[in-house]
Scaffold this motif. Sequence first.
Motif, PDB file in Angstrom:
ATOM      1  N   ARG A  44      16.412   0.829  -7.586  1.00 41.46           N
ATOM      2  CA  ARG A  44      17.465   1.780  -7.944  1.00 41.46           C
ATOM      3  C   ARG A  44      18.583   1.779  -6.909  1.00 41.46           C
ATOM      4  NH1 ARG A  44      13.295   6.635  -9.420  1.00 41.46           N
ATOM      5  NH2 ARG A  44      12.844   6.053 -11.582  1.00 41.46           N
ATOM      6  N   ALA A  45      18.211   1.483  -5.652  1.00 39.94           N
ATOM      7  CA  ALA A  45      19.200   1.447  -4.567  1.00 39.94           C
ATOM      8  C   ALA A  45      19.870   0.082  -4.451  1.00 39.94           C
ATOM      9  CB  ALA A  45      18.544   1.820  -3.245  1.00 39.94           C
ATOM     10  N   GLY A  46      19.509  -0.846  -5.345  1.00 40.95           N
ATOM     11  CA  GLY A  46      20.125  -2.171  -5.330  1.00 40.95           C
ATOM     12  C   GLY A  46      19.487  -3.149  -4.369  1.00 40.95           C
ATOM     13  N   VAL A  47      18.224  -2.898  -4.018  1.00 39.59           N
ATOM     14  CA  VAL A  47      17.517  -3.779  -3.085  1.00 39.59           C
ATOM     15  C   VAL A  47      16.325  -4.418  -3.789  1.00 39.59           C
ATOM     16  CG1 VAL A  47      16.233  -3.937  -0.918  1.00 39.59           C
ATOM     17  CG2 VAL A  47      18.198  -2.391  -1.095  1.00 39.59           C
ATOM     18  N   GLN A  48      16.271  -5.727  -3.747  1.00 38.69           N
ATOM     19  CA  GLN A  48      15.189  -6.483  -4.356  1.00 38.69           C
ATOM     20  C   GLN A  48      14.069  -6.674  -3.338  1.00 38.69           C
ATOM     21  OE1 GLN A  48      16.447 -10.061  -6.473  1.00 38.69           O
ATOM     22  NE2 GLN A  48      14.764 -11.206  -5.518  1.00 38.69           N
ATOM     23  N   VAL A  49      12.857  -6.257  -3.687  1.00 39.61           N
ATOM     24  CA  VAL A  49      11.710  -6.401  -2.790  1.00 39.61           C
ATOM     25  C   VAL A  49      10.949  -7.678  -3.121  1.00 39.61           C
ATOM     26  CG1 VAL A  49       9.541  -5.387  -1.981  1.00 39.61           C
ATOM     27  CG2 VAL A  49      11.482  -3.894  -2.541  1.00 39.61           C
ATOM     28  N   GLU A  50      10.705  -8.481  -2.096  1.00 40.83           N
ATOM     29  CA  GLU A  50       9.950  -9.723  -2.268  1.00 40.83           C
ATOM     30  C   GLU A  50       8.861  -9.798  -1.209  1.00 40.83           C
ATOM     31  OE1 GLU A  50      12.562 -13.137  -2.383  1.00 40.83           O
ATOM     32  OE2 GLU A  50      14.174 -11.889  -3.202  1.00 40.83           O
ATOM     33  N   TYR A  51       7.692 -10.269  -1.629  1.00 40.28           N
ATOM     34  CA  TYR A  51       6.570 -10.447  -0.713  1.00 40.28           C
ATOM     35  C   TYR A  51       6.456 -11.916  -0.313  1.00 40.28           C
ATOM     36  CZ  TYR A  51       5.044  -5.689  -1.566  1.00 40.28           C
ATOM     37  OH  TYR A  51       4.989  -4.317  -1.623  1.00 40.28           O
TER      38      TYR A  51
ATOM     39  N   ASN B 227       0.805  -1.217   0.000  1.00 41.09           N
ATOM     40  CA  ASN B 227       0.000   0.000   0.000  1.00 41.09           C
ATOM     41  C   ASN B 227       0.841   1.273   0.000  1.00 41.09           C
ATOM     42  OD1 ASN B 227      -2.410  -1.521   0.129  1.00 41.09           O
ATOM     43  ND2 ASN B 227      -2.216  -1.716   2.345  1.00 41.09           N
ATOM     44  N   TYR B 228       2.109   1.175   0.389  1.00 39.44           N
ATOM     45  CA  TYR B 228       2.910   2.396   0.490  1.00 39.44           C
ATOM     46  C   TYR B 228       4.317   2.273  -0.117  1.00 39.44           C
ATOM     47  CZ  TYR B 228       5.379   0.096   4.355  1.00 39.44           C
ATOM     48  OH  TYR B 228       6.123  -0.782   5.102  1.00 39.44           O
ATOM     49  N   MET B 229       4.703   1.115  -0.554  1.00 37.15           N
ATOM     50  CA  MET B 229       6.071   0.866  -0.993  1.00 37.15           C
ATOM     51  C   MET B 229       6.371   1.472  -2.368  1.00 37.15           C
ATOM     52  SD  MET B 229       8.838  -0.670   0.033  1.00 37.15           S
ATOM     53  CE  MET B 229       8.250  -1.887   1.214  1.00 37.15           C
ATOM     54  N   ASP B 230       7.535   2.122  -2.484  1.00 39.46           N
ATOM     55  CA  ASP B 230       8.037   2.572  -3.783  1.00 39.46           C
ATOM     56  C   ASP B 230       9.056   1.531  -4.246  1.00 39.46           C
ATOM     57  OD1 ASP B 230       9.320   3.758  -5.956  1.00 39.46           O
ATOM     58  OD2 ASP B 230       9.140   5.776  -5.134  1.00 39.46           O
ATOM     59  N   HIS B 231       8.571   0.536  -4.951  1.00 42.61           N
ATOM     60  CA  HIS B 231       9.407  -0.593  -5.345  1.00 42.61           C
ATOM     61  C   HIS B 231      10.550  -0.186  -6.266  1.00 42.61           C
ATOM     62  CE1 HIS B 231       5.355  -2.231  -4.395  1.00 42.61           C
ATOM     63  NE2 HIS B 231       6.045  -3.193  -3.808  1.00 42.61           N
TER      64      HIS B 231
END
Length: 241
Positions: free
Chosen positions: A180-187, A171-175
């Motif tokens: 861009r910062a080199g961090v992979q987001v996983e749910y 609901n609030y994440m800027d994936h």
Amino acid sequence: MTAVVITQPMLFPWPGFFEQLMIADSYIYLDDTQFSKGSFTNRIQLLRGNDRCWMTIPLAGKGSFQKISELAAAGDDWQASHRVQLRQSLLGAPFIDDALSIFDSVYRHSSLLELLIASIEEPARYLGIGKSRKIEKTSEMGVEGISWQRVLDIVLKAGGTRYLTGHGAANYMDHVAFERAGVQVEYMNYSRTPWPQPVGPFTPYVSVLDLIARTGPEARNCLIPATVAWQDFLKEETVTS
């Protein structure tokens, strides 16, 4: 890759939470955020016959406008009543003594924050989870900010390249900013693996103590950690909404 999990301290979370913990290399307690009334910070669900009931730690001042690290319990009779309520919920479970032993160890803490943290760490030890993971508190990391930007900065300070999160973050994440910062987001893709429960339809949304009491040393077999990339998660959310 270094997987980071950030979550608020919670009272004996549901088993799905421990699937998230199983993948974490670095685990960070978000203890300096404001307490949210109605959250799982100070309460859990237990089975009661065919239904579920709440077991809640009463808070001094009802926790209003306080950081989680500042919370204090109201009164001193809730520990005994909680043990009675938990025991009634687990009556007949083959490993009830294991669950009660964990409960007793956790409830010896006088600091509410340390009690909440122990209610995650003690079950994790029983389940053999995260023996080598790094544990930190945000109150000790010196990272300011709000919303997703602070989350990203915390992950980067922890040396993270993967951020594992629950579904509410969508609901609030800027994936894109994370990428861009080199961090992979996983749910998390919670397995919700059934375990024996005495009556009614199965529910995974009760405390991990229920799983431990009913399956004992086999509890970890019900935890099957898996994640999905944020792009795929958002596609699935769009399809189901």
